[in-house]
Scaffold this motif. Structure first.
Motif, PDB file in Angstrom:
ATOM      1  N   UNK A   1       7.021   8.859  -6.574  1.00 46.00           N
ATOM      2  CA  UNK A   1       5.935   9.686  -7.085  1.00 46.00           C
ATOM      3  C   UNK A   1       4.938  10.058  -5.993  1.00 46.00           C
ATOM      4  N   UNK A   2       4.760   9.216  -5.032  1.00 49.80           N
ATOM      5  CA  UNK A   2       3.719   9.438  -4.028  1.00 49.80           C
ATOM      6  C   UNK A   2       4.294   9.845  -2.675  1.00 49.80           C
ATOM      7  N   UNK A   3       5.543  10.264  -2.625  1.00 49.32           N
ATOM      8  CA  UNK A   3       6.207  10.570  -1.355  1.00 49.32           C
ATOM      9  C   UNK A   3       5.479  11.630  -0.542  1.00 49.32           C
ATOM     10  N   UNK A   4       4.862  12.591  -1.190  1.00 52.90           N
ATOM     11  CA  UNK A   4       4.216  13.693  -0.470  1.00 52.90           C
ATOM     12  C   UNK A   4       2.691  13.567  -0.427  1.00 52.90           C
ATOM     13  N   UNK A   5       2.163  12.430  -0.849  1.00 51.23           N
ATOM     14  CA  UNK A   5       0.722  12.189  -0.814  1.00 51.23           C
ATOM     15  C   UNK A   5       0.349  11.661   0.565  1.00 51.23           C
ATOM     16  N   UNK A   6      -0.605  12.317   1.220  1.00 51.67           N
ATOM     17  CA  UNK A   6      -0.985  11.934   2.580  1.00 51.67           C
ATOM     18  C   UNK A   6      -2.197  11.003   2.649  1.00 51.67           C
ATOM     19  N   UNK A   7      -2.850  10.751   1.534  1.00 54.73           N
ATOM     20  CA  UNK A   7      -4.044   9.915   1.544  1.00 54.73           C
ATOM     21  C   UNK A   7      -3.716   8.443   1.704  1.00 54.73           C
ATOM     22  N   UNK A   8      -4.755   7.635   1.761  1.00 52.45           N
ATOM     23  CA  UNK A   8      -4.603   6.196   1.907  1.00 52.45           C
ATOM     24  C   UNK A   8      -3.948   5.618   0.657  1.00 52.45           C
ATOM     25  N   UNK A   9      -3.005   4.718   0.845  1.00 54.74           N
ATOM     26  CA  UNK A   9      -2.301   4.082  -0.266  1.00 54.74           C
ATOM     27  C   UNK A   9      -2.524   2.573  -0.212  1.00 54.74           C
ATOM     28  N   UNK A  10      -2.661   1.986  -1.369  1.00 52.99           N
ATOM     29  CA  UNK A  10      -2.805   0.538  -1.456  1.00 52.99           C
ATOM     30  C   UNK A  10      -1.431  -0.101  -1.287  1.00 52.99           C
ATOM     31  N   UNK A  11      -1.383  -1.164  -0.547  1.00 49.09           N
ATOM     32  CA  UNK A  11      -0.137  -1.896  -0.348  1.00 49.09           C
ATOM     33  C   UNK A  11       0.364  -2.403  -1.705  1.00 49.09           C
ATOM     34  N   UNK A  12       1.607  -2.127  -2.068  1.00 49.88           N
ATOM     35  CA  UNK A  12       2.138  -2.582  -3.361  1.00 49.88           C
ATOM     36  C   UNK A  12       1.996  -4.092  -3.566  1.00 49.88           C
ATOM     37  N   UNK A  13       2.109  -4.870  -2.505  1.00 50.09           N
ATOM     38  CA  UNK A  13       1.941  -6.321  -2.632  1.00 50.09           C
ATOM     39  C   UNK A  13       0.526  -6.670  -3.091  1.00 50.09           C
ATOM     40  N   UNK A  14      -0.465  -5.899  -2.642  1.00 46.20           N
ATOM     41  CA  UNK A  14      -1.852  -6.136  -3.072  1.00 46.20           C
ATOM     42  C   UNK A  14      -2.032  -5.804  -4.553  1.00 46.20           C
ATOM     43  N   UNK A  15      -1.354  -4.752  -5.006  1.00 48.74           N
ATOM     44  CA  UNK A  15      -1.433  -4.368  -6.420  1.00 48.74           C
ATOM     45  C   UNK A  15      -0.817  -5.467  -7.288  1.00 48.74           C
ATOM     46  N   UNK A  16       0.345  -5.943  -6.898  1.00 50.29           N
ATOM     47  CA  UNK A  16       1.008  -7.013  -7.653  1.00 50.29           C
ATOM     48  C   UNK A  16       0.155  -8.275  -7.650  1.00 50.29           C
ATOM     49  N   UNK A  17      -0.400  -8.616  -6.503  1.00 48.62           N
ATOM     50  CA  UNK A  17      -1.246  -9.811  -6.400  1.00 48.62           C
ATOM     51  C   UNK A  17      -2.447  -9.694  -7.343  1.00 48.62           C
ATOM     52  N   UNK A  18      -3.107  -8.532  -7.344  1.00 52.59           N
ATOM     53  CA  UNK A  18      -4.270  -8.332  -8.219  1.00 52.59           C
ATOM     54  C   UNK A  18      -3.864  -8.415  -9.692  1.00 52.59           C
ATOM     55  N   UNK A  19      -2.712  -7.816 -10.020  1.00 51.70           N
ATOM     56  CA  UNK A  19      -2.247  -7.846 -11.407  1.00 51.70           C
ATOM     57  C   UNK A  19      -1.934  -9.271 -11.857  1.00 51.70           C
ATOM     58  N   UNK A  20      -1.219 -10.006 -11.041  1.00 49.64           N
ATOM     59  CA  UNK A  20      -0.877 -11.380 -11.411  1.00 49.64           C
ATOM     60  C   UNK A  20      -2.116 -12.270 -11.484  1.00 49.64           C
TER      61      UNK A  20
END
Length: 69
Positions: A1-20
């Motif tokens: 979904x975000x392949x063509x987005x050039x802005x800053x992206x949150x590391x997926x590991x950080x998202x999972x950590x926050x969710x858990x």
């Protein structure tokens, strides 16, 4: 979904950590990054702020956490 987005992206590991962490703490809602928290905060603001141009040298309220500072 975000392949063509050039802005800053949150590391997926950080998202999972926050969710858990949120699940473990029994939180009803988890916002994984500052951008998400700012967007949520802006929802409480005046909707007209999304339809007007910001003043010169001033960021839109959505980028300031919705306070219009």
């Amino acid at each position: 979904m975000m392949a063509h987005y050039d802005g800053e992206k949150t590391d997926p590991a950080d998202v999972v950590r926050a969710a858990l962490d949120g699940v473990e703490a029994g939180r009803f809602e988890v916002l994984a990054d500052e951008w998400s928290a700012g967007v949520k905060a802006s929802l409480a603001g005046d909707p007209s702020e999304f339809h007007t141009l910001p003043e010169a040298g001033r960021a839109p309220a959505a980028q300031q956490g919705g306070r219009g500072e």
